[in-house]
Design a protein around this motif. Structure first.
Motif, PDB file in Angstrom:
ATOM      1  N   GLY A  29       0.943  -1.360   0.064  1.00  0.00           N
ATOM      2  CA  GLY A  29      -0.110  -0.062  -0.115  1.00  0.00           C
ATOM      3  C   GLY A  29       0.807   1.107   0.162  1.00  0.00           C
ATOM      4  O   GLY A  29       0.603   2.171  -0.526  1.00  0.00           O
ATOM      5  N   ALA A  30       2.137   1.010   0.685  1.00  0.00           N
ATOM      6  CA  ALA A  30       2.945   2.508   0.716  1.00  0.00           C
ATOM      7  C   ALA A  30       3.449   2.730  -0.825  1.00  0.00           C
ATOM      8  O   ALA A  30       3.549   3.751  -1.053  1.00  0.00           O
ATOM      9  CB  ALA A  30       4.104   2.161   1.578  1.00  0.00           C
ATOM     10  N   TYR A  68      -7.436   7.558  -0.918  1.00  0.00           N
ATOM     11  CA  TYR A  68      -6.795   6.237  -1.497  1.00  0.00           C
ATOM     12  C   TYR A  68      -6.415   5.639  -0.029  1.00  0.00           C
ATOM     13  O   TYR A  68      -6.605   4.144  -0.111  1.00  0.00           O
ATOM     14  CB  TYR A  68      -5.143   6.626  -1.987  1.00  0.00           C
ATOM     15  N   ARG A  69      -6.137   6.193   1.022  1.00  0.00           N
ATOM     16  CA  ARG A  69      -5.676   5.259   2.334  1.00  0.00           C
ATOM     17  C   ARG A  69      -6.971   4.862   2.800  1.00  0.00           C
ATOM     18  O   ARG A  69      -6.805   3.420   3.343  1.00  0.00           O
ATOM     19  CB  ARG A  69      -5.065   6.369   3.286  1.00  0.00           C
ATOM     20  N   MET A  82      -7.221  -4.096   2.310  1.00  0.00           N
ATOM     21  CA  MET A  82      -6.477  -4.916   3.293  1.00  0.00           C
ATOM     22  C   MET A  82      -7.507  -6.010   4.121  1.00  0.00           C
ATOM     23  O   MET A  82      -7.057  -6.905   4.366  1.00  0.00           O
ATOM     24  CB  MET A  82      -5.670  -3.982   4.521  1.00  0.00           C
ATOM     25  N   LYS A  83      -8.739  -5.381   4.565  1.00  0.00           N
ATOM     26  CA  LYS A  83      -9.391  -5.990   5.105  1.00  0.00           C
ATOM     27  C   LYS A  83      -9.965  -7.140   4.214  1.00  0.00           C
ATOM     28  O   LYS A  83     -10.106  -8.502   4.752  1.00  0.00           O
ATOM     29  CB  LYS A  83     -10.951  -5.340   5.508  1.00  0.00           C
ATOM     30  N   PHE A 102       0.656   0.765   8.598  1.00  0.00           N
ATOM     31  CA  PHE A 102       0.457   1.465   7.500  1.00  0.00           C
ATOM     32  C   PHE A 102       0.248   2.923   7.523  1.00  0.00           C
ATOM     33  O   PHE A 102       0.858   3.729   6.905  1.00  0.00           O
ATOM     34  CB  PHE A 102      -1.139   0.811   6.732  1.00  0.00           C
ATOM     35  N   LEU A 103      -0.466   3.381   8.348  1.00  0.00           N
ATOM     36  CA  LEU A 103      -0.880   4.829   8.479  1.00  0.00           C
ATOM     37  C   LEU A 103       0.370   5.479   8.862  1.00  0.00           C
ATOM     38  O   LEU A 103       0.895   6.814   8.304  1.00  0.00           O
ATOM     39  CB  LEU A 103      -1.784   5.309   9.393  1.00  0.00           C
TER      40      LEU A 103
END
Length: 316
Positions: A160-161, A179-180, A187-188, A210-211
């Motif tokens: 994701g990054a 997007y995030r 991811m879920k 992630f965040l």
């Protein structure tokens, strides 16, 4: 050994812990942390084989803690899950194993900032033993038995990054939060497919990692910015379209673990018909050299579709 000597002086180990350069000393340890690049931590690699042999043929019974994030090249499983399976097969359940994952940047730990991570194991006593050695440090560990979910966390956040870094360059700033949010949803979807516990999405190993990663300049996020043509420490020629060959060359030379995670996740999603449009977009950009702005339009389309459905529902 050279890397240990070059560490900043303010970095210290918990009492009773030490850095070692000789793998053989694991046999005398109570707890051993496996912290190597994912490509060296595979279950068919020499490290896993050597440790399994020691457990089977000697009295070597340390608690093994996996820190490496990525997929096992042989089984296409997250490293933590792959090691659990291999250790059970080789040792008959004798091995004590855990996975530690979360937003634990080295500079934060060195500066004394409070860091929170997940520690996952099927043995409660294993979790207690690991938490005990960090009790008076700035690393707080939250225990769970969800080895699958915690093992996946690092793979998902790295993939994701890459997309986040790409969006940072090509999209308006208001699109980045969208997007995030969408990536958390994907991811879920993947966590559910692997049978992870529902609560793990909001754990330090997944959402928090992630965040926190996308709030800085991690290697994977910078790789996404590089794909988008930005000037990064990978290449200083900004504004240039990146070919598939150039992207692969940079990924291999710099050990961008999110690049391999994207490949494996894409294959899993394709084979199992998972609805993860962002992942497909990231794969097209990172692995196929697709032209910009593929990912941005994916997000715009998904949000436009959601707004349309909401309007239709209100009218109904």
């Amino acid at each position: 050994a050279e890397a240990v000597q070059n560490l900043p002086h303010k970095i210290s180990m918990p009492s009773g812990a030490e850095y070692i350069a000789d793998i053989g000393t694991i046999r005398e340890a109570d707890i051993a942390f496996v912290a190597v690049a994912a490509k060296y931590a595979g279950t068919k690699g020499w490290l896993c084989k050597r440790i399994c042999d020691w457990i089977v043929y000697t009295d070597c019974k340390p608690i093994l803690v996996m820190l490496s994030k990525g997929f096992d090249a042989d089984s296409a499983m997250p490293l933590g899950m792959a090691w659990v399976k291999k250790l059970e097969e080789r040792t008959g359940g004798k091995a004590k194993f855990a996975v530690l994952s979360g937003p634990t940047f080295a500079h934060d730990l060195a500066d004394g900032k409070l860091c929170v991570a997940s520690i996952a194991s099927r043995g409660p006593a294993v979790i207690r033993a690991i938490k005990r050695i960090f009790r008076k440090t700035n690393l707080r560990l939250i225990g769970t038995d969800d080895v699958s979910g915690v093992s996946l966390g690092g793979c998902l956040k790295n993939a994701g990054a890459i997309g986040d870094g790409y969006m940072d360059v090509v999209a308006p700033s208001e699109e980045l939060p969208k997007y995030r949010r969408m990536w958390l949803g994907e991811m879920k979807t993947i966590l559910d497919f692997f049978g992870a516990a529902e609560r793990t999405l909001h754990s330090p190993a997944v959402k928090d990692d992630f965040l926190y990663t996308v709030s800085g300049s991690s290697r994977n996020r910078e790789f996404g910015r590089f794909i988008a043509g930005a000037k990064t420490y990978f290449k200083d020629d900004d504004g240039k379209y990146r070919s598939r060959a150039e992207i692969e060359e940079v990924a291999r030379a710099n050990t961008v673990e999110g690049f391999e995670s994207v490949r494996v996740l894409y294959k899993i999603a394709q084979e199992n018909s998972l609805r993860v449009p962002l992942l497909y977009g990231i794969y097209a950009l990172a692995c196929l050299g697709a032209c910009p702005p593929r990912l941005f339009y994916t997000i715009w389309y998904q949000n436009a579709k959601t707004r349309y459905l909401n309007i239709k529902n209100k009218e109904a």
